[in-house]
Design a protein around this motif. Structure first.
Motif, PDB file in Angstrom:
ATOM      1  N   MET A 199     -17.300  -8.910  23.777  1.00 30.56           N
ATOM      2  CA  MET A 199     -17.011  -7.581  24.390  1.00 30.56           C
ATOM      3  C   MET A 199     -18.460  -7.046  24.922  1.00 30.56           C
ATOM      4  O   MET A 199     -19.320  -6.851  24.534  1.00 30.56           O
ATOM      5  CB  MET A 199     -16.348  -6.637  23.230  1.00 30.56           C
ATOM      6  N   GLU A 200     -18.101  -6.363  26.208  1.00 30.17           N
ATOM      7  CA  GLU A 200     -19.288  -5.774  26.754  1.00 30.17           C
ATOM      8  C   GLU A 200     -19.659  -4.577  26.338  1.00 30.17           C
ATOM      9  O   GLU A 200     -18.565  -3.752  26.152  1.00 30.17           O
ATOM     10  CB  GLU A 200     -19.116  -5.909  28.141  1.00 30.17           C
ATOM     11  N   VAL A 201     -20.836  -4.050  25.916  1.00 29.65           N
ATOM     12  CA  VAL A 201     -21.282  -2.780  25.438  1.00 29.65           C
ATOM     13  C   VAL A 201     -22.478  -2.329  26.429  1.00 29.65           C
ATOM     14  O   VAL A 201     -23.373  -3.006  26.690  1.00 29.65           O
ATOM     15  CB  VAL A 201     -21.849  -2.607  23.917  1.00 29.65           C
ATOM     16  N   ARG A 202     -22.176  -0.998  26.934  1.00 30.62           N
ATOM     17  CA  ARG A 202     -23.302  -0.604  27.837  1.00 30.62           C
ATOM     18  C   ARG A 202     -23.313   0.873  27.178  1.00 30.62           C
ATOM     19  O   ARG A 202     -22.653   1.858  26.937  1.00 30.62           O
ATOM     20  CB  ARG A 202     -22.781  -0.357  29.124  1.00 30.62           C
TER      21      ARG A 202
ATOM     22  N   GLY B 286     -25.608   4.399  27.569  1.00 27.49           N
ATOM     23  CA  GLY B 286     -26.467   5.261  28.379  1.00 27.49           C
ATOM     24  C   GLY B 286     -27.527   6.088  27.626  1.00 27.49           C
ATOM     25  O   GLY B 286     -27.030   6.707  26.497  1.00 27.49           O
ATOM     26  N   VAL B 287     -28.906   6.257  27.803  1.00 35.33           N
ATOM     27  CA  VAL B 287     -29.845   6.949  27.076  1.00 35.33           C
ATOM     28  C   VAL B 287     -30.169   8.154  28.098  1.00 35.33           C
ATOM     29  O   VAL B 287     -30.341   7.997  29.207  1.00 35.33           O
ATOM     30  CB  VAL B 287     -30.915   5.995  26.487  1.00 35.33           C
ATOM     31  N   GLN B 288     -30.230   9.351  27.659  1.00 36.96           N
ATOM     32  CA  GLN B 288     -30.703  10.349  28.241  1.00 36.96           C
ATOM     33  C   GLN B 288     -32.177  10.422  28.833  1.00 36.96           C
ATOM     34  O   GLN B 288     -32.768   9.766  28.036  1.00 36.96           O
ATOM     35  CB  GLN B 288     -30.418  11.782  27.493  1.00 36.96           C
ATOM     36  N   ASN B 289     -32.230  10.618  30.076  1.00 37.16           N
ATOM     37  CA  ASN B 289     -33.578  10.792  30.576  1.00 37.16           C
ATOM     38  C   ASN B 289     -34.174   9.325  30.829  1.00 37.16           C
ATOM     39  O   ASN B 289     -35.310   9.227  30.975  1.00 37.16           O
ATOM     40  CB  ASN B 289     -34.393  11.658  29.879  1.00 37.16           C
TER      41      ASN B 289
ATOM     42  N   GLY C  70     -26.245   9.412  25.793  1.00 36.96           N
ATOM     43  CA  GLY C  70     -25.686   9.870  26.746  1.00 36.96           C
ATOM     44  C   GLY C  70     -24.133   9.379  27.000  1.00 36.96           C
ATOM     45  O   GLY C  70     -23.370  10.377  26.905  1.00 36.96           O
ATOM     46  N   TYR C  71     -23.825   8.120  26.916  1.00 39.71           N
ATOM     47  CA  TYR C  71     -22.465   7.497  26.840  1.00 39.71           C
ATOM     48  C   TYR C  71     -22.597   6.341  26.062  1.00 39.71           C
ATOM     49  O   TYR C  71     -23.686   5.440  26.085  1.00 39.71           O
ATOM     50  CB  TYR C  71     -21.768   7.525  28.156  1.00 39.71           C
ATOM     51  N   VAL C  72     -21.448   5.494  25.706  1.00 40.69           N
ATOM     52  CA  VAL C  72     -21.160   4.359  25.124  1.00 40.69           C
ATOM     53  C   VAL C  72     -19.912   3.747  25.926  1.00 40.69           C
ATOM     54  O   VAL C  72     -18.898   4.430  25.913  1.00 40.69           O
ATOM     55  CB  VAL C  72     -20.993   4.106  23.767  1.00 40.69           C
ATOM     56  N   HIS C  73     -20.088   2.744  26.782  1.00 41.20           N
ATOM     57  CA  HIS C  73     -18.920   2.124  27.532  1.00 41.20           C
ATOM     58  C   HIS C  73     -18.512   0.979  26.826  1.00 41.20           C
ATOM     59  O   HIS C  73     -19.579   0.050  26.661  1.00 41.20           O
ATOM     60  CB  HIS C  73     -19.226   1.795  28.759  1.00 41.20           C
ATOM     61  N   LEU C  74     -17.248   0.758  26.318  1.00 41.63           N
ATOM     62  CA  LEU C  74     -16.920  -0.401  25.530  1.00 41.63           C
ATOM     63  C   LEU C  74     -15.888  -1.191  26.622  1.00 41.63           C
ATOM     64  O   LEU C  74     -15.023  -0.628  27.057  1.00 41.63           O
ATOM     65  CB  LEU C  74     -16.155  -0.142  24.468  1.00 41.63           C
ATOM     66  N   GLY C  75     -15.950  -2.582  26.643  1.00 46.12           N
ATOM     67  CA  GLY C  75     -15.126  -3.343  27.626  1.00 46.12           C
ATOM     68  C   GLY C  75     -15.088  -4.700  27.249  1.00 46.12           C
ATOM     69  O   GLY C  75     -15.960  -5.043  26.705  1.00 46.12           O
ATOM     70  N   GLU C  76     -14.127  -5.464  27.780  1.00 44.58           N
ATOM     71  CA  GLU C  76     -14.008  -6.757  27.652  1.00 44.58           C
ATOM     72  C   GLU C  76     -14.844  -7.331  28.612  1.00 44.58           C
ATOM     73  O   GLU C  76     -15.078  -6.965  29.546  1.00 44.58           O
ATOM     74  CB  GLU C  76     -12.556  -7.247  28.077  1.00 44.58           C
ATOM     75  N   ALA C  77     -15.403  -8.293  28.008  1.00 48.86           N
ATOM     76  CA  ALA C  77     -16.455  -9.490  28.834  1.00 48.86           C
ATOM     77  C   ALA C  77     -15.547  -9.910  30.185  1.00 48.86           C
ATOM     78  O   ALA C  77     -14.154 -10.575  29.982  1.00 48.86           O
ATOM     79  CB  ALA C  77     -17.004 -10.744  28.265  1.00 48.86           C
ATOM     80  N   GLU C  78     -16.307  -9.835  31.267  1.00 46.49           N
ATOM     81  CA  GLU C  78     -15.419 -10.479  32.512  1.00 46.49           C
ATOM     82  C   GLU C  78     -15.916 -11.971  32.347  1.00 46.49           C
ATOM     83  O   GLU C  78     -16.898 -12.181  32.537  1.00 46.49           O
ATOM     84  CB  GLU C  78     -16.123  -9.690  33.696  1.00 46.49           C
ATOM     85  N   LYS C  79     -14.932 -12.648  32.567  1.00 49.02           N
ATOM     86  CA  LYS C  79     -15.009 -14.059  32.670  1.00 49.02           C
ATOM     87  C   LYS C  79     -15.244 -14.539  34.190  1.00 49.02           C
ATOM     88  O   LYS C  79     -14.583 -14.077  34.793  1.00 49.02           O
ATOM     89  CB  LYS C  79     -13.786 -14.806  32.131  1.00 49.02           C
ATOM     90  N   GLY C  80     -16.124 -15.536  34.173  1.00 52.59           N
ATOM     91  CA  GLY C  80     -16.481 -16.141  35.659  1.00 52.59           C
ATOM     92  C   GLY C  80     -15.296 -16.915  36.230  1.00 52.59           C
ATOM     93  O   GLY C  80     -14.809 -17.587  35.423  1.00 52.59           O
ATOM     94  N   ARG C  81     -14.913 -16.895  37.304  1.00 50.64           N
ATOM     95  CA  ARG C  81     -13.842 -17.474  37.969  1.00 50.64           C
ATOM     96  C   ARG C  81     -14.467 -18.717  38.628  1.00 50.64           C
ATOM     97  O   ARG C  81     -15.548 -18.591  39.323  1.00 50.64           O
ATOM     98  CB  ARG C  81     -13.133 -16.717  38.945  1.00 50.64           C
ATOM     99  N   VAL C  82     -13.569 -19.768  38.295  1.00 48.35           N
ATOM    100  CA  VAL C  82     -14.048 -21.045  39.130  1.00 48.35           C
ATOM    101  C   VAL C  82     -12.831 -21.549  39.964  1.00 48.35           C
ATOM    102  O   VAL C  82     -11.691 -21.419  39.496  1.00 48.35           O
ATOM    103  CB  VAL C  82     -14.484 -22.089  37.867  1.00 48.35           C
TER     104      VAL C  82
END
Length: 74
Positions: A1-4, A6-9, A57-69
């Motif tokens: 899973m992708e985690v992003r 955000g940190v303030q400033n 600042g924030y935490v974004h959780l999402g599925e990993a994007e699989k590369g298309r071939v």
């Protein structure tokens, strides 16, 4: 899973892939916010990311994007 995170400033966000599930990460985030200490998460390579909750600042959780071939249509 992708985690992003955000940190303030800070212009750049922290981005990494984690083997933890959405429910597990959400529980860790909720506990950190309640305690007011640090948010600690690990990536899929065993590295740890520690962010003070006061700077979060924030935490974004999402599925990993699989590369298309290929050239087919989906």
């Amino acid at each position: 899973m992708e985690v992003r995170i955000g940190v303030q400033n800070v212009a750049r966000e922290i981005s990494f892939e984690s083997n933890q599930g959405v429910d597990e990460v959400t529980t860790v985030i909720a506990a950190a916010l309640k305690d007011g200490g640090y948010l600690t998460l690990s990536d899929d390579k065993g590295r740890s990311y520690i962010v003070p909750v006061s700077a979060l600042g924030y935490v974004h959780l999402g599925e990993a994007e699989k590369g298309r071939v290929g050239f087919g249509t989906a």
